[in-house]
Scaffold this active site. Structure first.
Site, PDB file in Angstrom:
ATOM      1  N   TYR A 184      -6.447  12.297  34.200  1.00  0.00           N
ATOM      2  CA  TYR A 184      -7.593  11.575  33.536  1.00  0.00           C
ATOM      3  C   TYR A 184      -8.615  11.309  34.090  1.00  0.00           C
ATOM      4  O   TYR A 184      -8.502   9.987  35.252  1.00  0.00           O
ATOM      5  CB  TYR A 184      -7.182  10.426  32.201  1.00  0.00           C
ATOM      6  CG  TYR A 184      -8.181  10.106  31.432  1.00  0.00           C
ATOM      7  CD1 TYR A 184      -8.825   9.907  30.448  1.00  0.00           C
ATOM      8  CD2 TYR A 184      -8.661   8.285  32.352  1.00  0.00           C
ATOM      9  CE1 TYR A 184      -9.695   9.867  29.763  1.00  0.00           C
ATOM     10  CE2 TYR A 184      -9.545   7.370  31.535  1.00  0.00           C
ATOM     11  CZ  TYR A 184      -9.815   8.406  30.321  1.00  0.00           C
ATOM     12  OH  TYR A 184     -10.934   7.142  30.093  1.00  0.00           O
TER      13      TYR A 184
ATOM     14  N   ASN B 256     -14.070   0.888  36.188  1.00  0.00           N
ATOM     15  CA  ASN B 256     -13.257   0.730  34.671  1.00  0.00           C
ATOM     16  C   ASN B 256     -11.966  -0.907  35.196  1.00  0.00           C
ATOM     17  O   ASN B 256     -10.798  -0.559  36.234  1.00  0.00           O
ATOM     18  CB  ASN B 256     -11.809   1.297  34.887  1.00  0.00           C
ATOM     19  CG  ASN B 256     -11.720   1.936  33.903  1.00  0.00           C
ATOM     20  OD1 ASN B 256     -11.717   1.586  32.793  1.00  0.00           O
ATOM     21  ND2 ASN B 256     -10.133   2.976  33.782  1.00  0.00           N
TER      22      ASN B 256
ATOM     23  N   GLN C 266      -7.333 -54.580  19.435  1.00  0.00           N
ATOM     24  CA  GLN C 266      -7.193 -53.294  20.265  1.00  0.00           C
ATOM     25  C   GLN C 266      -9.416 -52.258  19.927  1.00  0.00           C
ATOM     26  O   GLN C 266      -9.697 -52.597  19.227  1.00  0.00           O
ATOM     27  CB  GLN C 266      -6.171 -52.539  19.191  1.00  0.00           C
ATOM     28  CG  GLN C 266      -6.729 -52.301  17.386  1.00  0.00           C
ATOM     29  CD  GLN C 266      -5.586 -51.048  17.180  1.00  0.00           C
ATOM     30  OE1 GLN C 266      -4.279 -50.701  17.838  1.00  0.00           O
ATOM     31  NE2 GLN C 266      -5.734 -50.921  15.708  1.00  0.00           N
TER      32      GLN C 266
ATOM     33  N   ASN D  84      -7.280   2.396  34.716  1.00  0.00           N
ATOM     34  CA  ASN D  84      -7.045   3.040  34.448  1.00  0.00           C
ATOM     35  C   ASN D  84      -7.763   4.729  35.169  1.00  0.00           C
ATOM     36  O   ASN D  84      -8.648   4.715  34.616  1.00  0.00           O
ATOM     37  CB  ASN D  84      -6.440   2.955  33.128  1.00  0.00           C
ATOM     38  CG  ASN D  84      -6.006   4.065  32.337  1.00  0.00           C
ATOM     39  OD1 ASN D  84      -4.873   3.925  32.507  1.00  0.00           O
ATOM     40  ND2 ASN D  84      -6.583   4.878  31.769  1.00  0.00           N
TER      41      ASN D  84
ATOM     42  N   LYS E  39     -32.181 -44.762  23.021  1.00  0.00           N
ATOM     43  CA  LYS E  39     -32.426 -44.770  21.764  1.00  0.00           C
ATOM     44  C   LYS E  39     -33.102 -43.385  21.166  1.00  0.00           C
ATOM     45  O   LYS E  39     -32.171 -41.715  20.861  1.00  0.00           O
ATOM     46  CB  LYS E  39     -33.667 -44.788  21.061  1.00  0.00           C
ATOM     47  CG  LYS E  39     -33.877 -44.378  19.229  1.00  0.00           C
ATOM     48  CD  LYS E  39     -34.250 -45.531  18.505  1.00  0.00           C
ATOM     49  CE  LYS E  39     -33.885 -46.854  18.173  1.00  0.00           C
ATOM     50  NZ  LYS E  39     -32.627 -46.924  17.029  1.00  0.00           N
TER      51      LYS E  39
END
Length: 724
Positions: free
Chosen positions: A91, A265, A357, A393, A467
């Site tokens: 392949y 690949n 807290q 691959n 701001k």
């Protein structure tokens, strides 16, 4: 770590993102401060640190020259040649590709070039020499986006991908000759030639085929492929790949069977971007915890939220434990934060209604970011594996006697998708928390006595300092939240339905780098605001240090005949307590209005005292209370304005250093190293004819942002962590 052995020459200060090193002395100093051991690419030991050094900071990695490495590379090539000589069908070597794998050819070299031709389909800026016809529309139009940065990958991504691809090919599973790998290292890394690669076109299924085809084309000296090189003036310019090879006396590669496929690949680009993102995310996570500790100090919070019992015993998630320990260490020695060991039991009758807290953005910070720290760590492990893997691959087993060929799917980059999407979610959580901390910091209803908008001047009606930043933070945080959405849920079937599932790892990695930019901006704004808030706390403390003497003297002057010294001290303590509370409650008003209200409230202490005397003290004490208020307002205002002038006349003086814990280093880094001053001098002077001479607020924030993006701030943070 050892000093970097080889450093690339400086390159152009371009408007394009991702170039290696800017030419100024400052930038060279920043780049040289990123040190790593010599990176040796052998296919098994590449680290993210080495990848980042090679991709971004000019480090030149070398190929492992050992006999063992050369043998496995040569064995895989020879095994492949032997199979072809026997006439085997393999392949991608004598068959077509993907959904066209049912085609056959004996022209194995031409097949490799057909693969390159097929994949080099990305959209790039059109060079002036490109053979095109006359335009049919208007010859000139302003672009909607920057053509270079929107179409061309940053050089850091490409260099990182080349390092990762070499790491994979050096494993000897791909049938690519040593000669090819050696030329890749020399042309791209040693000589700083970077192929021009399109940003888009990869689905990261059969790896990153299209981006890697431009790397392979450049190595082959393709005239239609362009590369960035450094010209004689030290500028980065684009030349054709054949010219780049000629400049550095490197003969273009002629690909043997499978070699073009071997280069294309794989997941190199996905892994490169994931590695760069992981490194940035780790540092931003530390920075987020640092700014959280600074926020605890600026808001006069407590380190009790990070007590070992809460995190190590009651709920021992590893990320939560790590975060709490870090923040607690940063708060060590702070005079602004409350400390668990000094915590006092408050009787119900003594509780004046203050928060018992800290709010969630501080108190649950470790619980909020802890899971993200674990996700980043998991992502790092995945990337470490990926950059030392074979993602090709077919693959050749060089240790099998026959050189067995395996057909699989290691190029499916879902591991990288999963990694970067975890990172992106963690970044979103950090950004959201930091944004809320900053909204609390600038809001006088929540910030425990800091002035509205962190205005350092007495008259807030002419100073709206933070701001605009508050609004900008909302904008970028919203963008960051959008980027938190997954990419992997948008997969489309591709390539004749052969690649019906595909990871989209590179696309997701790109979104993660955008998220990193957003969080970097959020943290830059946050550091700017926090340093301003800490300076204002120092200003308030210095004023407060002078108030006891002032109040005691005023009581003696106005009421000495009605109270002895012991009583004066007792009343002074009550007056100061009342004043402190009221000053906190009126921090949205101009100073004089605040002081009038504050002394009005405090006078109730005196009214109560005189009303309880047997004779009531007569009318004189009541008249003196009115005088005392007027004198107190004037004297306190004078002190406040004098201290404000002192601070703003020395805006780089690090006024808050003596109040801080280990966060002092970050605060002084912003003020001294980066040269970002305390804000307010122009407002104090009521903009008297000098407005055009001042730097903008955004300009100073940009200096902090640049130090985050180029890594200078991370160097400081790394030193800070080592010293804890």
């Amino acid at each position: 770590m050892a000093p970097t052995a080889d450093v690339l020459p400086p390159v152009e200060a371009s408007t394009r993102p991702g170039l290696l090193v800017q030419p100024s002395d400052t930038k060279l100093r920043k780049a040289s401060s990123f040190r790593t051991e010599q990176v040796v690419i052998d296919g098994y030991n590449l680290k993210i640190q080495g990848l980042v050094a090679s991709a971004r900071y000019g480090h030149v990695p070398v190929l492992d020259p050992s006999a063992e490495t050369r043998k496995r590379i040569d064995d895989s090539v020879q095994s492949l040649i032997a199979k072809l000589d026997r006439g085997e069908s393999i392949y991608g070597i004598n068959t077509g590709f993907g959904g066209s794998a049912d085609s056959r050819t004996a022209n194995t070299r031409a097949l490799q070039l057909a693969l390159l031709q097929m994949q080099q389909c990305g959209v790039l800026p059109v060079p002036s020499t490109f053979p095109t016809g006359e335009p049919s529309s208007a010859p000139f139009a302003l672009p909607l986006t920057d053509t270079e940065s929107s179409l061309i990958m940053p050089e850091a991504w490409v260099r990182g991908a080349i390092v990762v691809r070499l790491s994979s090919l050096m494993r000897g599973h791909s049938g690519v000759r040593w000669e090819v790998l050696d030329k890749m290292q020399k042309l791209f890394l040693q000589n700083n030639v970077t192929p021009v690669v399109p940003v888009r076109s990869s689905i990261s299924a059969s790896g990153d085929l299209s981006p890697l085809s431009y790397v392979a084309g450049a190595l082959a000296g393709q005239r239609g492929i362009y590369c960035f090189v450094t010209d004689g003036r030290g500028q980065r310019v684009k030349v054709t790949a054949d010219e780049a090879c000629r400049m550095h006396k490197i003969t273009p590669v002629q690909y043997e069977p499978k070699e073009a496929l071997g280069l294309l690949n794989g997941t190199a680009f996905s892994a490169s971007v994931a590695g760069l993102a992981t490194y940035e995310a780790e540092n931003l996570a530390s920075l987020t915890q640092l700014t959280t500790a600074m926020a605890v100090e600026a808001l006069k919070g407590t380190d009790a939220s990070f007590a070992p019992f809460i995190h190590e015993i009651a709920r021992p998630h590893p990320g939560q434990i790590k975060s709490a320990k870090f923040i607690r260490a940063l708060l060590s020695g702070s005079r602004l934060a409350e400390h668990l060991e000094n915590e006092k039991h408050v009787l119900f009758s003594e509780d004046n209604g203050t928060l018992r807290q800290d709010r969630y953005t501080l108190r649950t910070a470790s619980q909020w970011v802890g899971p993200g720290l674990e996700d980043i760590e998991n992502a790092k492990r995945s990337v470490d594996i990926e950059i030392n893997s074979t993602t090709d691959n077919p693959m050749i087993d060089p240790y099998d006697g026959d050189g067995r060929i395996h057909h699989g799917g290691n190029f499916q980059a879902m591991a990288m998708t999963n990694a970067v999407e975890k990172i992106r979610l963690a970044l979103c959580a950090m950004g959201k928390m930091t944004f809320q901390q900053m909204t609390e910091l600038v809001n006088p209803a929540m910030n425990r006595g800091l002035p509205a908008n962190l205005a350092s001047t007495p008259d807030l009606s002419l100073n709206f300092h933070a701001k605009g930043i508050d609004i900008a933070l909302a904008s970028v945080t919203s963008e960051l939240m959008f980027l938190g959405n997954p990419v992997s849920t948008h997969v489309q079937s591709a390539e004749m339905a052969n690649q019906a599932i595909n990871s989209l790892a590179l696309i997701s990695g790109r979104q993660t780098l955008q998220a990193i930019e957003c969080l970097s901006m959020i943290q830059a704004w946050s550091l700017y605001l926090l340093c301003q808030a800490l300076d204002i706390r120092a200003l308030q403390y210095k004023v407060a240090e002078q108030l006891p003497t002032l109040i005691l003297a005023s009581l003696h002057s106005h009421f000495g005949e009605w109270m002895d010294e012991t009583k004066q001290q007792e009343i002074a303590a009550q007056v100061l307590k009342s004043m402190s509370k009221r000053l906190d409650e009126t921090s949205s008003k101009d100073l004089r209005d605040r002081l009038v209200e504050t002394y009005q409230d405090a006078s109730s202490v005196l009214v109560r005292y005189f009303s309880e005397l047997p004779s009531g003290g007569g009318a004189d004490p009541l008249r003196n209370i009115v005088k005392w208020r007027a004198t107190g307002v004037a004297d306190t205002e004078k002190i406040y304005r004098q201290v404000t002038i002192e601070f703003l006349d020395n805006p780089y003086a690090c006024h808050a250093s003596h109040l801080l814990g280990k966060t002092k280093r970050a605060y002084e880094f912003v003020r001294k190293t980066l040269g970002v001053p305390m804000h307010g001098k122009e407002n104090l002077n009521e903009f008297k004819g000098e407005f055009e001479q001042w730097n903008t607020t955004g300009g100073y924030v940009s200096v902090i942002y640049a130090s985050i993006r180029d890594g200078e701030l991370y160097n400081m943070l790394s030193e800070l962590e080592r010293d804890l």
